[in-house]
Design a protein around this motif. Sequence first.
Motif, PDB file in Angstrom:
ATOM      1  N   ARG A 118    -105.332  21.446 -14.607  1.00 46.89           N
ATOM      2  CA  ARG A 118    -105.466  20.015 -14.902  1.00 46.89           C
ATOM      3  C   ARG A 118    -106.890  19.591 -15.244  1.00 46.89           C
ATOM      4  O   ARG A 118    -107.137  18.411 -15.481  1.00 46.89           O
TER       5      ARG A 118
ATOM      6  N   LYS B 185    -106.171   9.111  -5.824  1.00 45.23           N
ATOM      7  CA  LYS B 185    -104.851   9.384  -5.229  1.00 45.23           C
ATOM      8  C   LYS B 185    -103.834   8.356  -5.705  1.00 45.23           C
ATOM      9  O   LYS B 185    -102.701   8.710  -6.071  1.00 45.23           O
TER      10      LYS B 185
ATOM     11  N   SER C 268    -106.687  23.179  -9.539  1.00 42.85           N
ATOM     12  CA  SER C 268    -105.735  22.116  -9.901  1.00 42.85           C
ATOM     13  C   SER C 268    -104.549  22.615 -10.713  1.00 42.85           C
ATOM     14  O   SER C 268    -103.754  21.803 -11.206  1.00 42.85           O
ATOM     15  N   ASN C 269    -104.429  23.931 -10.891  1.00 41.92           N
ATOM     16  CA  ASN C 269    -103.334  24.489 -11.698  1.00 41.92           C
ATOM     17  C   ASN C 269    -103.362  23.995 -13.144  1.00 41.92           C
ATOM     18  O   ASN C 269    -102.351  23.579 -13.699  1.00 41.92           O
TER      19      ASN C 269
ATOM     20  N   ALA D   5    -108.698  17.235  -6.892  1.00 45.97           N
ATOM     21  CA  ALA D   5    -107.664  18.231  -7.202  1.00 45.97           C
ATOM     22  C   ALA D   5    -106.817  18.557  -5.985  1.00 45.97           C
ATOM     23  O   ALA D   5    -105.634  18.895  -6.117  1.00 45.97           O
ATOM     24  N   THR D   6    -107.403  18.436  -4.803  1.00 48.15           N
ATOM     25  CA  THR D   6    -106.679  18.813  -3.583  1.00 48.15           C
ATOM     26  C   THR D   6    -105.778  17.697  -3.064  1.00 48.15           C
ATOM     27  O   THR D   6    -104.961  17.941  -2.179  1.00 48.15           O
ATOM     28  N   VAL D   7    -105.928  16.473  -3.581  1.00 51.25           N
ATOM     29  CA  VAL D   7    -105.122  15.348  -3.079  1.00 51.25           C
ATOM     30  C   VAL D   7    -104.259  14.733  -4.169  1.00 51.25           C
ATOM     31  O   VAL D   7    -103.687  13.664  -3.999  1.00 51.25           O
ATOM     32  N   THR D   8    -104.175  15.389  -5.334  1.00 46.74           N
ATOM     33  CA  THR D   8    -103.336  14.920  -6.434  1.00 46.74           C
ATOM     34  C   THR D   8    -102.437  16.048  -6.912  1.00 46.74           C
ATOM     35  O   THR D   8    -102.653  17.214  -6.587  1.00 46.74           O
ATOM     36  N   LYS D   9    -101.424  15.683  -7.708  1.00 50.79           N
ATOM     37  CA  LYS D   9    -100.449  16.670  -8.150  1.00 50.79           C
ATOM     38  C   LYS D   9    -100.342  16.802  -9.671  1.00 50.79           C
ATOM     39  O   LYS D   9    -100.129  17.888 -10.182  1.00 50.79           O
ATOM     40  N   LYS D  10    -100.461  15.682 -10.386  1.00 51.51           N
ATOM     41  CA  LYS D  10    -100.166  15.720 -11.820  1.00 51.51           C
ATOM     42  C   LYS D  10    -101.310  15.245 -12.708  1.00 51.51           C
ATOM     43  O   LYS D  10    -101.427  15.682 -13.850  1.00 51.51           O
TER      44      LYS D  10
ATOM     45  N   ASP E 153    -102.739   8.899  -9.345  1.00 50.63           N
ATOM     46  CA  ASP E 153    -101.752   9.976  -9.428  1.00 50.63           C
ATOM     47  C   ASP E 153    -100.377   9.476  -9.003  1.00 50.63           C
ATOM     48  O   ASP E 153     -99.361   9.759  -9.648  1.00 50.63           O
ATOM     49  N   GLN E 154    -100.335   8.702  -7.935  1.00 49.45           N
ATOM     50  CA  GLN E 154     -99.066   8.208  -7.397  1.00 49.45           C
ATOM     51  C   GLN E 154     -98.364   7.251  -8.354  1.00 49.45           C
ATOM     52  O   GLN E 154     -97.130   7.254  -8.431  1.00 49.45           O
TER      53      GLN E 154
END
Length: 343
Positions: free
Chosen positions: A104, A34, A101-102, A67-72, A37-38
């Motif tokens: 990723r 996490k 993850s769209n 995948a559920t706790v990250t965005k990029k 990603d941030q």
Amino acid sequence: MELGIGMFGDLQINAKGEIQPAQQRLQEIIEEIKLMDQVGLDFYGIGEHHRPDYAVSSPEIILAAAATVTKKIKLSSAVSVLSSSDPVKLYQNFATIDLISNGRAELMAGRGSFIESFPLFGYDLQDYDELYEEKLELLLKINRESKVNWKGKFRAGLVNQEVLPRAVNNNLKIWVAVGGTPQSVERAGRLGLPVMFAIIGGQPNQFKPLFDYYKKVYQAHGHDMAKFEVGVHMHSLFGANSRDISDYYFPLYSAQMNRIGKSRGWAPFQRNQFEAGRSPEGALIIGDVNESVDKILAMEATFGLTRFSAHMDVGGPSHAAMMKSIELFGNQIAPAVRKALQP
């Protein structure tokens, strides 16, 4: 050049030999991803092991959770032990992560640095090379074709079998990891696959001929240089002060080297080896921000990298040390490296 972190899921082992509970380490790993990603790191990779000193036997489960706790951030294995896995199920698992993850997810296939998975899953070490060759062939075929016709030696054949679900855009990014054998490099270049070189000892410059050979084979087989990708995986840990991080990390790192070395006949790991590795010519990127920036840039200049992977949990640094290292990498080291590489 993409900048990211690889892990093996090392469990922390104290002076009494007591091993950290896997449940605790797994929860820490999710918090660490996490943070990656941030702070804007490009990718994360997790390895597969079947030993008491590692927490992760199924990289795909960790990656699905991440995948559920990250965005990029891109999410990869590092590595999946292809020789003792079923390519059909491996593809399905990573395609599923890709959908969650769209787009990723990535899969990094390797032989693995340990052999525990072979007897665990009923494979013979005498078939080491043949298993990898056959399973890589099938994995790549599945990635190209949704309906597969295939026959091999070690697995039941497939007759017009549909392998589902399919990855985003019907294409899963598949890397291969190599340790330094010309045969592995030649195979990757011939197949046009992106390569991650593990440089975990000695002097990185010694690997230059293998990088050049990979590029030569890749071009000779007509692959598109616009899609050429090559990376390095190097033992790393970052701190605010070079001497402090060295003094903190040496006991943990040397203990891990000696645990592995005991079964492989290595001599005890010495502080002078550690410091030689931390020098500008060595393979360890363990130091402060400026040292780390300089060394990562030197690796890029030497090898023409498109990806740098900091293997950051060797020997089980504390969760606090990992979080600090990730923060420094994302907030200070990565921006400095990116700025220096701007045209």
